[in-house]
Design a protein around this motif. Structure first.
Motif, PDB file in Angstrom:
ATOM      1  N   ASP A 192       0.829  -1.198   0.000  1.00 27.11           N
ATOM      2  CA  ASP A 192       0.000   0.000   0.000  1.00 27.11           C
ATOM      3  C   ASP A 192       0.869   1.256   0.000  1.00 27.11           C
ATOM      4  N   LEU A 193       1.875   1.308   0.868  1.00 25.92           N
ATOM      5  CA  LEU A 193       2.742   2.482   0.942  1.00 25.92           C
ATOM      6  C   LEU A 193       3.532   2.673  -0.346  1.00 25.92           C
ATOM      7  N   LEU A 194       4.057   1.608  -0.883  1.00 25.32           N
ATOM      8  CA  LEU A 194       4.846   1.698  -2.119  1.00 25.32           C
ATOM      9  C   LEU A 194       4.005   2.227  -3.265  1.00 25.32           C
ATOM     10  N   GLY A 195       2.724   1.905  -3.268  1.00 24.30           N
ATOM     11  CA  GLY A 195       1.831   2.397  -4.304  1.00 24.30           C
ATOM     12  C   GLY A 195       1.572   3.893  -4.231  1.00 24.30           C
ATOM     13  N   ARG A 196       2.012   4.556  -3.157  1.00 29.73           N
ATOM     14  CA  ARG A 196       1.776   5.993  -2.983  1.00 29.73           C
ATOM     15  C   ARG A 196       2.868   6.868  -3.606  1.00 29.73           C
ATOM     16  N   VAL A 197       3.986   6.270  -3.986  1.00 30.25           N
ATOM     17  CA  VAL A 197       5.079   7.013  -4.620  1.00 30.25           C
ATOM     18  C   VAL A 197       5.454   6.326  -5.925  1.00 30.25           C
ATOM     19  N   ARG A 198       6.130   7.051  -6.801  1.00 29.02           N
ATOM     20  CA  ARG A 198       6.431   6.494  -8.129  1.00 29.02           C
ATOM     21  C   ARG A 198       7.869   6.027  -8.290  1.00 29.02           C
ATOM     22  N   TYR A 199       8.788   6.569  -7.506  1.00 21.46           N
ATOM     23  CA  TYR A 199      10.202   6.252  -7.673  1.00 21.46           C
ATOM     24  C   TYR A 199      10.812   5.754  -6.386  1.00 21.46           C
ATOM     25  N   GLY A 200      11.866   4.970  -6.538  1.00 19.89           N
ATOM     26  CA  GLY A 200      12.632   4.472  -5.411  1.00 19.89           C
ATOM     27  C   GLY A 200      14.047   4.181  -5.871  1.00 19.89           C
ATOM     28  N   ARG A 201      14.728   3.324  -5.116  1.00 24.49           N
ATOM     29  CA  ARG A 201      16.107   2.985  -5.420  1.00 24.49           C
ATOM     30  C   ARG A 201      16.294   1.476  -5.350  1.00 24.49           C
ATOM     31  N   VAL A 202      16.981   0.939  -6.341  1.00 24.89           N
ATOM     32  CA  VAL A 202      17.319  -0.472  -6.346  1.00 24.89           C
ATOM     33  C   VAL A 202      18.790  -0.587  -5.947  1.00 24.89           C
ATOM     34  N   ALA A 203      19.079  -1.521  -5.040  1.00 25.67           N
ATOM     35  CA  ALA A 203      20.438  -1.701  -4.547  1.00 25.67           C
ATOM     36  C   ALA A 203      20.905  -3.123  -4.825  1.00 25.67           C
ATOM     37  N   THR A 204      22.135  -3.234  -5.263  1.00 27.92           N
ATOM     38  CA  THR A 204      22.749  -4.533  -5.521  1.00 27.92           C
ATOM     39  C   THR A 204      24.248  -4.352  -5.361  1.00 27.92           C
ATOM     40  N   SER A 205      25.025  -5.318  -5.795  1.00 27.59           N
ATOM     41  CA  SER A 205      26.473  -5.128  -5.794  1.00 27.59           C
ATOM     42  C   SER A 205      26.955  -5.097  -7.240  1.00 27.59           C
ATOM     43  N   LEU A 206      27.919  -4.239  -7.490  1.00 25.86           N
ATOM     44  CA  LEU A 206      28.499  -4.071  -8.814  1.00 25.86           C
ATOM     45  C   LEU A 206      30.005  -4.153  -8.636  1.00 25.86           C
ATOM     46  N   HIS A 207      30.610  -5.191  -9.205  1.00 29.98           N
ATOM     47  CA  HIS A 207      32.048  -5.434  -9.034  1.00 29.98           C
ATOM     48  C   HIS A 207      32.397  -5.545  -7.549  1.00 29.98           C
ATOM     49  N   ALA A 208      31.578  -6.260  -6.805  1.00 32.60           N
ATOM     50  CA  ALA A 208      31.746  -6.548  -5.378  1.00 32.60           C
ATOM     51  C   ALA A 208      31.586  -5.326  -4.483  1.00 32.60           C
ATOM     52  N   LEU A 209      31.057  -4.215  -5.013  1.00 35.77           N
ATOM     53  CA  LEU A 209      30.820  -3.024  -4.218  1.00 35.77           C
ATOM     54  C   LEU A 209      29.327  -2.713  -4.187  1.00 35.77           C
ATOM     55  N   PRO A 210      28.821  -2.150  -3.088  1.00 37.84           N
ATOM     56  CA  PRO A 210      27.404  -1.785  -3.036  1.00 37.84           C
ATOM     57  C   PRO A 210      27.095  -0.723  -4.089  1.00 37.84           C
ATOM     58  N   PHE A 211      25.908  -0.816  -4.658  1.00 34.13           N
ATOM     59  CA  PHE A 211      25.519   0.109  -5.717  1.00 34.13           C
ATOM     60  C   PHE A 211      24.025   0.396  -5.607  1.00 34.13           C
ATOM     61  N   VAL A 212      23.623   1.655  -5.781  1.00 31.98           N
ATOM     62  CA  VAL A 212      22.226   2.068  -5.709  1.00 31.98           C
ATOM     63  C   VAL A 212      21.891   2.867  -6.955  1.00 31.98           C
ATOM     64  N   ALA A 213      20.737   2.567  -7.579  1.00 30.74           N
ATOM     65  CA  ALA A 213      20.294   3.279  -8.786  1.00 30.74           C
ATOM     66  C   ALA A 213      18.821   3.640  -8.661  1.00 30.74           C
ATOM     67  N   PRO A 214      18.416   4.795  -9.182  1.00 30.94           N
ATOM     68  CA  PRO A 214      16.998   5.167  -9.155  1.00 30.94           C
ATOM     69  C   PRO A 214      16.198   4.330 -10.139  1.00 30.94           C
ATOM     70  N   ALA A 215      14.931   4.109  -9.808  1.00 24.84           N
ATOM     71  CA  ALA A 215      14.058   3.330 -10.691  1.00 24.84           C
ATOM     72  C   ALA A 215      12.611   3.765 -10.490  1.00 24.84           C
ATOM     73  N   ARG A 216      11.829   3.644 -11.537  1.00 26.22           N
ATOM     74  CA  ARG A 216      10.379   3.845 -11.489  1.00 26.22           C
ATOM     75  C   ARG A 216       9.772   2.498 -11.148  1.00 26.22           C
ATOM     76  N   HIS A 217       8.718   2.479 -10.341  1.00 25.65           N
ATOM     77  CA  HIS A 217       8.108   1.198  -9.978  1.00 25.65           C
ATOM     78  C   HIS A 217       6.591   1.265 -10.062  1.00 25.65           C
ATOM     79  N   VAL A 218       6.019   0.098 -10.215  1.00 28.40           N
ATOM     80  CA  VAL A 218       4.593  -0.122 -10.004  1.00 28.40           C
ATOM     81  C   VAL A 218       4.478  -1.423  -9.219  1.00 28.40           C
ATOM     82  N   VAL A 219       3.386  -1.557  -8.501  1.00 31.22           N
ATOM     83  CA  VAL A 219       3.127  -2.783  -7.747  1.00 31.22           C
ATOM     84  C   VAL A 219       1.945  -3.472  -8.388  1.00 31.22           C
ATOM     85  N   THR A 220       2.123  -4.724  -8.751  1.00 28.15           N
ATOM     86  CA  THR A 220       1.059  -5.487  -9.380  1.00 28.15           C
ATOM     87  C   THR A 220       1.216  -6.966  -9.029  1.00 28.15           C
ATOM     88  N   GLY A 221       0.120  -7.593  -8.682  1.00 27.06           N
ATOM     89  CA  GLY A 221       0.153  -9.015  -8.354  1.00 27.06           C
ATOM     90  C   GLY A 221       1.051  -9.345  -7.176  1.00 27.06           C
TER      91      GLY A 221
END
Length: 139
Positions: free
Chosen positions: A11-40
């Motif tokens: 419910d809360l995530l559906g109230r905003v359009r953008y967030g950040r995806v985090a993973t590791s890139l070359h063994a270092l933490p990495f964060v990138a902006p992304a547009r999201h929708v929640v479905t199913g």
């Protein structure tokens, strides 16, 4: 994760359009902006393929977070989903939920890339300033 907490997070995530995806890139933490929708019960992300960040995400466990921390609201919240990012081709209905993509990203034509995260771990945090005003950073 409780179904009640997952439902609140969705419910809360559906109230905003953008967030950040985090993973590791070359063994270092990495964060990138992304547009999201929640479905199913899943989080569907749209990123710019030209940056190549999706390559670090796909098939990996990622975290996706969004919040209303800059909204000035009295009730602030932050949501984070953790799960495996899988490529997907959104349906026409899902594309409509996203709305039109940006024309450009860093001056280059925007090339959408979509991935889906099935949440395996969910956290929701909230701050309540209803009895006092949050501090301002600038006068």
């Amino acid at each position: 994760m409780s179904s009640e907490e997952a439902a609140r997070a969705i419910d809360l995530l559906g109230r905003v359009r953008y967030g950040r995806v985090a993973t590791s890139l070359h063994a270092l933490p990495f964060v990138a902006p992304a547009r999201h929708v929640v479905t199913g019960g899943r989080v569907l992300l749209r990123l710019h393929a030209g940056f190549g960040y999706h390559q670090a995400c796909l098939g990996s466990v990622v975290a996706y977070g969004a919040d209303n921390l800059n909204s000035g609201a009295e009730h602030l919240w932050s949501v984070q989903f953790t799960g495996t990012a899988e490529p997907c081709e959104p349906t026409a209905g899902e594309l409509a939920l996203f709305g039109p993509p940006p024309r450009a990203a860093d001056g280059e034509p925007f090339e959408p890339m979509y991935m889906r995260i099935a949440p395996q771990f969910v956290t929701v945090h909230s701050l309540d300033y209803s009895t006092e005003r949050p501090p301002r950073h600038a006068a």
